[in-house]
Every structure is written in C-alpha cells, then in structure tokens.
Write a protein that holds these residues in place. Structure first.
Motif, PDB file in Angstrom:
ATOM      1  N   GLY A  15       0.800  -1.217   0.000  1.00 45.59           N
ATOM      2  CA  GLY A  15       0.000   0.000   0.000  1.00 45.59           C
ATOM      3  C   GLY A  15       0.833   1.268   0.000  1.00 45.59           C
ATOM      4  N   LYS A  16       0.175   2.369   0.383  1.00 45.60           N
ATOM      5  CA  LYS A  16       0.789   3.705   0.406  1.00 45.60           C
ATOM      6  C   LYS A  16       1.429   4.040  -0.946  1.00 45.60           C
ATOM      7  N   LEU A  17       0.703   3.731  -1.992  1.00 43.00           N
ATOM      8  CA  LEU A  17       1.189   3.951  -3.347  1.00 43.00           C
ATOM      9  C   LEU A  17       0.811   5.346  -3.834  1.00 43.00           C
ATOM     10  N   LYS A  18       1.663   5.932  -4.643  1.00 41.35           N
ATOM     11  CA  LYS A  18       1.344   7.231  -5.224  1.00 41.35           C
ATOM     12  C   LYS A  18       0.148   7.120  -6.158  1.00 41.35           C
ATOM     13  N   ASP A  19       0.034   6.003  -6.867  1.00 31.92           N
ATOM     14  CA  ASP A  19      -1.081   5.785  -7.795  1.00 31.92           C
ATOM     15  C   ASP A  19      -1.343   4.284  -7.864  1.00 31.92           C
ATOM     16  N   ALA A  20      -2.318   3.833  -7.073  1.00 29.98           N
ATOM     17  CA  ALA A  20      -2.618   2.396  -7.007  1.00 29.98           C
ATOM     18  C   ALA A  20      -3.106   1.859  -8.347  1.00 29.98           C
ATOM     19  N   ASP A  21      -3.853   2.667  -9.107  1.00 29.29           N
ATOM     20  CA  ASP A  21      -4.347   2.210 -10.410  1.00 29.29           C
ATOM     21  C   ASP A  21      -3.205   2.019 -11.395  1.00 29.29           C
ATOM     22  N   GLU A  22      -2.219   2.892 -11.340  1.00 33.56           N
ATOM     23  CA  GLU A  22      -1.054   2.736 -12.207  1.00 33.56           C
ATOM     24  C   GLU A  22      -0.296   1.461 -11.855  1.00 33.56           C
ATOM     25  N   ALA A  23      -0.193   1.175 -10.552  1.00 36.98           N
ATOM     26  CA  ALA A  23       0.494  -0.045 -10.123  1.00 36.98           C
ATOM     27  C   ALA A  23      -0.252  -1.284 -10.626  1.00 36.98           C
ATOM     28  N   ARG A  24      -1.581  -1.264 -10.566  1.00 39.04           N
ATOM     29  CA  ARG A  24      -2.375  -2.405 -11.057  1.00 39.04           C
ATOM     30  C   ARG A  24      -2.235  -2.544 -12.575  1.00 39.04           C
ATOM     31  N   LEU A  25      -2.162  -1.413 -13.261  1.00 43.39           N
ATOM     32  CA  LEU A  25      -1.952  -1.445 -14.703  1.00 43.39           C
ATOM     33  C   LEU A  25      -0.610  -2.094 -15.034  1.00 43.39           C
ATOM     34  N   HIS A  26       0.411  -1.765 -14.244  1.00 44.02           N
ATOM     35  CA  HIS A  26       1.736  -2.342 -14.471  1.00 44.02           C
ATOM     36  C   HIS A  26       1.768  -3.823 -14.112  1.00 44.02           C
ATOM     37  N   LEU A  27       1.022  -4.189 -13.077  1.00 45.49           N
ATOM     38  CA  LEU A  27       0.911  -5.609 -12.737  1.00 45.49           C
ATOM     39  C   LEU A  27       0.299  -6.374 -13.906  1.00 45.49           C
ATOM     40  N   ALA A  28      -0.768  -5.824 -14.475  1.00 44.07           N
ATOM     41  CA  ALA A  28      -1.434  -6.479 -15.600  1.00 44.07           C
ATOM     42  C   ALA A  28      -0.496  -6.590 -16.801  1.00 44.07           C
ATOM     43  N   TYR A  29       0.285  -5.539 -17.035  1.00 43.02           N
ATOM     44  CA  TYR A  29       1.211  -5.562 -18.170  1.00 43.02           C
ATOM     45  C   TYR A  29       2.222  -6.701 -18.034  1.00 43.02           C
ATOM     46  N   VAL A  30       2.777  -6.869 -16.835  1.00 47.47           N
ATOM     47  CA  VAL A  30       3.755  -7.939 -16.623  1.00 47.47           C
ATOM     48  C   VAL A  30       3.070  -9.302 -16.708  1.00 47.47           C
ATOM     49  N   GLN A  31       1.841  -9.397 -16.212  1.00 48.67           N
ATOM     50  CA  GLN A  31       1.092 -10.652 -16.346  1.00 48.67           C
ATOM     51  C   GLN A  31       0.865 -10.993 -17.821  1.00 48.67           C
ATOM     52  N   ILE A  32       0.603  -9.984 -18.631  1.00 46.13           N
ATOM     53  CA  ILE A  32       0.444 -10.201 -20.072  1.00 46.13           C
ATOM     54  C   ILE A  32       1.750 -10.718 -20.669  1.00 46.13           C
ATOM     55  N   ARG A  33       2.847 -10.063 -20.307  1.00 41.31           N
ATOM     56  CA  ARG A  33       4.156 -10.482 -20.821  1.00 41.31           C
ATOM     57  C   ARG A  33       4.497 -11.903 -20.374  1.00 41.31           C
ATOM     58  N   ALA A  34       3.996 -12.279 -19.211  1.00 42.46           N
ATOM     59  CA  ALA A  34       4.276 -13.611 -18.677  1.00 42.46           C
ATOM     60  C   ALA A  34       3.321 -14.668 -19.221  1.00 42.46           C
ATOM     61  N   GLY A  35       2.368 -14.241 -20.060  1.00 44.49           N
ATOM     62  CA  GLY A  35       1.415 -15.189 -20.641  1.00 44.49           C
ATOM     63  C   GLY A  35       0.276 -15.561 -19.719  1.00 44.49           C
ATOM     64  N   LYS A  36       0.026 -14.751 -18.680  1.00 46.31           N
ATOM     65  CA  LYS A  36      -1.041 -15.036 -17.717  1.00 46.31           C
ATOM     66  C   LYS A  36      -2.265 -14.172 -18.064  1.00 46.31           C
ATOM     67  N   LYS A  37      -2.937 -14.531 -19.149  1.00 46.44           N
ATOM     68  CA  LYS A  37      -4.027 -13.731 -19.685  1.00 46.44           C
ATOM     69  C   LYS A  37      -5.181 -13.553 -18.701  1.00 46.44           C
ATOM     70  N   ASP A  38      -5.656 -14.633 -18.103  1.00 45.70           N
ATOM     71  CA  ASP A  38      -6.811 -14.546 -17.207  1.00 45.70           C
ATOM     72  C   ASP A  38      -6.500 -13.674 -15.994  1.00 45.70           C
ATOM     73  N   GLU A  39      -5.297 -13.822 -15.444  1.00 40.01           N
ATOM     74  CA  GLU A  39      -4.906 -12.998 -14.303  1.00 40.01           C
ATOM     75  C   GLU A  39      -4.797 -11.530 -14.720  1.00 40.01           C
ATOM     76  N   ALA A  40      -4.291 -11.294 -15.920  1.00 38.38           N
ATOM     77  CA  ALA A  40      -4.171  -9.930 -16.414  1.00 38.38           C
ATOM     78  C   ALA A  40      -5.543  -9.282 -16.576  1.00 38.38           C
ATOM     79  N   LEU A  41      -6.499 -10.023 -17.122  1.00 44.57           N
ATOM     80  CA  LEU A  41      -7.849  -9.479 -17.291  1.00 44.57           C
ATOM     81  C   LEU A  41      -8.470  -9.120 -15.945  1.00 44.57           C
ATOM     82  N   LYS A  42      -8.212  -9.939 -14.934  1.00 43.14           N
ATOM     83  CA  LYS A  42      -8.723  -9.646 -13.598  1.00 43.14           C
ATOM     84  C   LYS A  42      -8.090  -8.374 -13.046  1.00 43.14           C
ATOM     85  N   SER A  43      -6.781  -8.228 -13.222  1.00 42.68           N
ATOM     86  CA  SER A  43      -6.096  -7.031 -12.743  1.00 42.68           C
ATOM     87  C   SER A  43      -6.589  -5.793 -13.482  1.00 42.68           C
TER      88      SER A  43
END
Length: 407
Positions: free
Chosen positions: A355-383
C-alpha cells in the motif's frame, strides 16, 4: 445476382402476377387486358421501353375503371422500373398503393421493389421513407432493413442514420452476430459528419474489437492518449500497448520509447524496444544524424544495463524497507525488462499489498502488463478490471482488455 437485377426480376414477376390476378378477377375489359398482356410478354423479353408503350396504350382507353387504373399503375411501375425510369415507376407504384385496391399480401413485395428502385436511382430520401413504411407495415427482410442506415446517411440524415445503425448493431450483437466492417465504418462516418467525437470513439472501439486492424488501433490509441485528463506519466505505458498492437512504425517512436524507458529506470525494457525496432527494420537506417543518435542511444542502453545489473539486488532490498510499495513495484518492472517475470510479479504484488502507493491504479496497470508479458491472460484481465483511475489508466486498461479479447 446484383441488388438491381433482383429488383428487375421482381418487377417481371410482379407484372406476370398482375395480369394473372386481373384475368382471374374478370374485372379487366378485353380492350384493356390485351395491351397489358402484350406488355407482360415484352417485360419477360426484357424489352422494357416497348412494354411501357403497350401500358400507355391501355392507359389511353376511355372511361377506365378504378380497378383498371390500379392494374395499369402496377404494370407501368414494372415497365418503367425495368426501363430505368425510376421516377415514373415510383410515382406509379405510389398511385397503386394509394388506390386502396392492393392486397396486404402484395403490399410488402411492392414496397421492397420501390426501395430497390429508389436506391438504384439515388433517390435516397424516398428510399428512406419507403423503408420506414415497409418496417411499420411489418416488413422484416433483414437484407432490406439493413439498407435503412445507409440511405439515411446518403440523404444527409446523419443523426438518424447513426440511431438506426446503432439499434441494428445492438440487435446483431445480442444475437451473437458480429457487425461487419462496413457497418462500423459507416457508424464512424456518421459521427465524423456530426463532429461527434464520443460517437466516433465508440465506433472505433467496436472496429478494434471485431476488425482489429493496425490503422484502427493506431487511431484509437492516439485519441485515448490525447484526450483531456490523460496523464503524461503514461507515455511509456502507451508505447507498451502500441508494440503489442503493431502500431509503432517509425524510428522516432522507437527512439522515444527507448528514452522513456531509460528515464523511468528500466534499461532492460529499453533494450527490448531497441531489439524490436531493429527486428522490424526501422532502426539502423536513415540520415547520418539519425544513425549517430541511435548509436549513442544504443551505447547508453548497454551502459545502463551493466550498471543496473550490479545494483538491482540492492535496489530490491532498499525497496522492501520503504514504508510504501512504489519501490517494489518499480523494481518488479525493472526485472520484467530482463524477462524475469516470476520475480517481477512477486515484487509488484508485494508492493501493491504493502500500500501507500502514489497511484494504485497505475500499479495495477503495471501488474497487468507484466502478467500479459508472462502469458497469464486470465490474471491480467482480472487485474485490468480493477483499474479505475481517471487519469488515463482506466482508458489504457480498457484497451488492453480489448487486445486480450475481453469485451
């Protein structure tokens, strides 16, 4: 068979049916029926002008009854339509419809013929009005009804065309049928004609969903990135999406993406942009000045990677000691640049949980991007579904969802 030829075939059938009905009814005098029978025979031979002459012979007979005028109007409509005189044909069919003598069984086929004649004769306003009457009276031929948005557009009634087309597309989608590219391009054009930016984006979004060409993606991403309130901080995220959608095509774009990656502290990702630019053949050529800049940038990337690899472990430790999770998220993105996705995902998830993030939505967007790169499509869609930011993060998340096949 072309649309116009189908109309001609219908006209011939209508003429034959008209003569047959009149003969069976025995309400047509012989002196009227004889030239009309000749007109029918000429129509079957595609001698439309000659047929029209025979109809005129029948019309010249004195003291025509209302029924005889009705039959003559129908025959004249068929002959004039075949001869290409759509104005006369439409006037004749209108007269036949107004007589009150046409059966309900014949009304809808006649309206279909009139729609075809008006459309082929570029009388789009008449085609639109006739189409609406056809629908109001119970006409349900999908191929005929699908013409309504088009003729409204061609007659300059762009708002009406958009309304009709939107309703048609909604019904198609509800039935599990994808809109055609032509339909969606027409919807986009309706919006442009009305200076309706929001409507254009809606049409463009459907185009990338159902017909994902690079040109549509490029336009949609550009409009998203330049909309009011879109944060400049998301420029690198925009380039990430553009790589995945195949919409980076210039050396200048790749150079910009490389520089943004270095500025953000991700030299591994900068190397990925560099490699991709070389792979597609836009880097490594051009004017001497451009080549010199690219060479200096390549050397800088190599130097930053060497520095980063010696300090990345220490950065991870330091990030873990910080009160907020931004350091862990950023370190995770740095690892993702080197293809270490499991490590990257672990750190980003820890950062978000901290927590205590400057922009939690940006962090979730970046999480999804890495999940996409890792081939984790379903997890990325959830994020991606959890990204709600109004600074452009939610807009990018929506585009990523579309790219992944989410609706």
């Amino acid at each position: 068979m072309s649309f116009f030829m189908r109309v001609i075939a219908s006209l011939v059938l209508l003429a034959s049916a008209t003569v047959a009905i009149a003969a069976a009814d025995q309400s047509l005098r012989a002196e009227v029926g004889k030239p009309l029978q000749a007109a029918k025979d000429l129509l079957q031979q595609q001698k439309y002008r000659d047929a029209l002459g025979k109809v005129d012979e029948a019309a010249a007979i004195p003291k025509l009854t209302p029924y005889e005028r009705f039959i003559i109007d129908r025959m004249r409509g068929a002959a004039a339509g075949g001869a290409g005189d759509t104005a006369t044909a439409l006037k004749s069919f209108d007269s036949a419809l107004a007589s009150g003598l046409m059966t309900k069984t014949d009304e809808l086929p006649t309206l279909e013929i009139m729609i075809g004649l008006a459309y082929s004769g570029k009388n789009y306003a008449k085609a639109a009005d006739t189409l609406r009457k056809y629908r109001q009276d119970g006409g349900n031929n999908p191929a005929v009804l699908a013409l309504l948005p088009q003729v409204l557009y061609l007659s300059g009634r762009f708002a009406d065309a958009a309304k009709e087309l939107s309703a048609l597309l909604a019904a198609q989608e509800a039935a599990g049928k994808a809109p055609t590219e032509d339909q969606l391009e027409l919807l986009a054009s309706c919006a442009i004609k009305q200076n309706d930016t929001a409507g254009y984006v809606v049409a463009l979004t459907k185009l990338v969903i159902y017909h994902p060409k690079a040109s549509y993606w490029n336009d949609l991403i550009a409009r998203t990135a330049t909309k009011s309130g879109f944060s400049n901080k998301l420029a690198l995220d925009t380039y990430r999406l553009r790589v995945e959608t195949g919409t980076i095509s210039s050396a200048a774009d790749y150079v910009d993406a490389i520089e943004l990656s270095l500025q953000a502290g991700y030299p591994g990702e900068a190397q990925q942009f560099l490699d991709q630019g070389n792979k597609v053949g836009v880097l490594g050529k051009g004017a001497a000045r451009d080549l010199d800049r690219q060479a200096r940038l390549k050397a800088m990337v190599a130097r930053k990677i060497a520095e980063d690899k010696t300090s990345l472990a220490a950065s991870e430790t330091q990030a873990g000691q910080q009160p907020g999770g931004d350091g862990l998220v950023n370190t995770g993105l740095a690892y993702a640049g080197y293809g270490q996705f499991d490590k990257a995902l672990s750190l980003i998830q820890k950062g978000i949980a901290k927590g205590k993030l400057k922009d939690a939505d940006e962090a979730r967007l970046h999480l999804a991007y890495v999940q996409i790169r890792a081939g984790k499509k379903d997890e990325a869609l959830k994020s991606l579904s959890q990204v709600k930011g109004k600074n452009g993060t939610a807009d990018l998340a929506r585009l990523w969802q579309i790219k992944l096949g989410g609706r």
